[in-house]
Design an enzyme around this catalytic site. Structure first.
Site, short mmCIF file in Angstrom:
data_model
loop_
_atom_site.label_atom_id
_atom_site.label_comp_id
_atom_site.label_asym_id
_atom_site.label_seq_id
_atom_site.Cartn_x
_atom_site.Cartn_y
_atom_site.Cartn_z
CG ASP A 166 -2.08 0.91 1.18
OD1 ASP A 166 -1.91 2.05 0.71
OD2 ASP A 166 -3.17 0.51 1.60
NE ARG B 254 -4.89 2.88 0.60
CZ ARG B 254 -5.92 2.18 1.05
NH1 ARG B 254 -7.14 2.64 0.90
NH2 ARG B 254 -5.72 1.02 1.63
#
Length: 422
Positions: free
Chosen positions: A334, A336
């Protein structure tokens, strides 16, 4: 006189200071006059006091328009009647350089806050715009038809349209603060930003006097249900969701993930949370914060490659391999990185979220560690989870995402399978 069409022009390098006239930026100052404006103009080189230019990822389209002759390079926006429809702030967080490092808190009011500088010839542009809208979604209309929501004529019409205030926000990064958020030095952050963008912004490594960067990335949009001023009042119940973009599900309804069901569920919760008690509501305020971080900020191409890898692997698409397949393709699960996410909540003056519609531990941790209290956490109802998205949901619950139910064990993860590509 302007050069003749087709005549050669000098290329103006930005890697070194080019003249005088740049206004200083004092990040974290309590007033716009003390802080100073963000000037990312491409015309008056001496006025520039940031790295990069406005419009985020859309700056490339602006360049195409200029190259094609559709846009004059010296065009300046006429900001008449563009002021925000709702007054937001200022709040104490705006003057705290540790609370807001990834957006300009004064970005919506530059026309008034820096009127004298604009009159003096500085090309100062808004990085935030606030307006009104009617949001019409089939899921909300269905909620009205089934009696889960009751039209009140103010926040929800008889036809199922939700009346909202919405704000669009472009990224404005204060590099020293961003570096601290990620636990690295500013020098390392600048160097890696320079190298990993292919040397796109040489000022990152040559202009240490410029501390603000306008990165070429997507921004975020806020949807506020109820009075925007109530967001800053911890006595008014706030229902909120922080949502990261998923074009496939959010827009086209792809059933491999829960993104659209969770988003529309959150919108329903926000409407109900903001409606008066007479309409069956909670008498509070609602907020959806929508960030453009497609595919966990890995991008849609990478996301689709991962889909293929999941579906074609030996044994099929199983929950126990959900994160592993992403990491095999992208090198990371990930990207983000929710460290910057709470900034927009502080811009709104939020100090407490009473009901957070999210299962994400990363979002919850980032919000609470930034000093915002969170009360109840609201998960997605099981009946809203598409069959093919059970792989994602089981994997996330096993990885520590919030769930009021049973956490799946290793055997349960192996047995949870999605359909094949055909």
């Amino acid at each position: 006189m302007p050069p003749e069409p087709g005549a050669p022009r000098h290329i103006r390098l930005t890697s070194h200071a080019g003249g005088t006239g740049a206004l200083p930026i004092r990040w974290g100052a309590a007033t716009p006059a003390e802080r100073g404006p963000v000037v990312g103009t491409t015309m008056q080189r001496g006025h520039r006091n940031v790295i990069g230019t406005h419009s985020g990822s859309y700056s490339v389209y602006r360049a195409l328009a200029v190259a094609a002759g559709a846009l004059a390079r010296d065009h300046r926006a006429d900001l008449t009647n563009t002021s925000p429809t709702d007054e937001i702030g200022p709040y104490p967080q705006w003057g705290d350089p540790e609370r807001i490092v990834s957006l300009d808190p004064w970005g919506a009011t530059v026309a008034s806050a820096f009127a004298s500088e604009i009159a003096a010839g500085y090309d100062i542009r808004p990085t935030i715009a606030v307006t009104k809208a009617h949001v019409i979604l089939p899921e909300v209309i269905e909620a009205v038809q089934k009696g889960r929501l009751k039209p009140d004529g103010q926040l929800l019409t008889e036809g199922g349209a939700a009346l909202v205030t919405k704000a669009a926000i472009e990224p404005v990064w204060w590099l020293p603060g961003v570096a601290r958020r990620f636990g690295c030095s500013e020098a390392d952050l600048r160097r890696v930003l320079f190298e990993e963008t292919g040397g796109m912004y040489p000022e990152l490594v040559t202009r240490s006097d410029l501390g603000v960067f306008l990165p070429p990335i997507g921004g975020q949009t806020l949807y506020i249900f109820g009075d925007a001023r109530d967001l800053a009042d911890p006595a008014v119940e706030l229902t909120a969701r922080v949502h990261d973009e998923c074009n496939g599900s959010d827009v086209f309804g792809s059933d491999i993930c829960t993104c659209r069901p969770y988003l529309t569920h959150a919108i329903e919760e926000c409407i109900r949370g903001a409606q008066p008690a007479s309409a069956g509501g909670r008498g509070g305020v609602g907020l959806i914060s929508y960030s453009r971080k497609e595919g966990r900020a890995l991008g849609e191409v990478t996301k689709f490659l991962v889909y293929n890898a999941r579906k074609r692997q030996v044994g099929g698409d199983t929950a126990d391999q959900y994160f592993a397949r992403t990491e095999c393709v992208a090198g990371v699960q990930d990207m983000r990185f929710q460290e910057l996410m709470p900034d927009v909540l502080h811009w709104l003056g939020i100090r407490r979220i009473h009901r957070l519609v999210s299962m994400s531990n990363m979002k919850y941790d980032a919000i609470t560690q930034s000093g915002i209290e969170v009360g109840e956490r609201v998960n997605i109802p099981p009946e809203l989870i598409p069959a093919d998205a059970q792989v994602e949901m089981m994997a996330k619950m096993a990885a520590g995402y919030f769930t009021p139910g049973v956490v799946p064990d290793e055997q349960g993860l192996k047995q949870t399978r999605g359909r094949g590509l055909e």
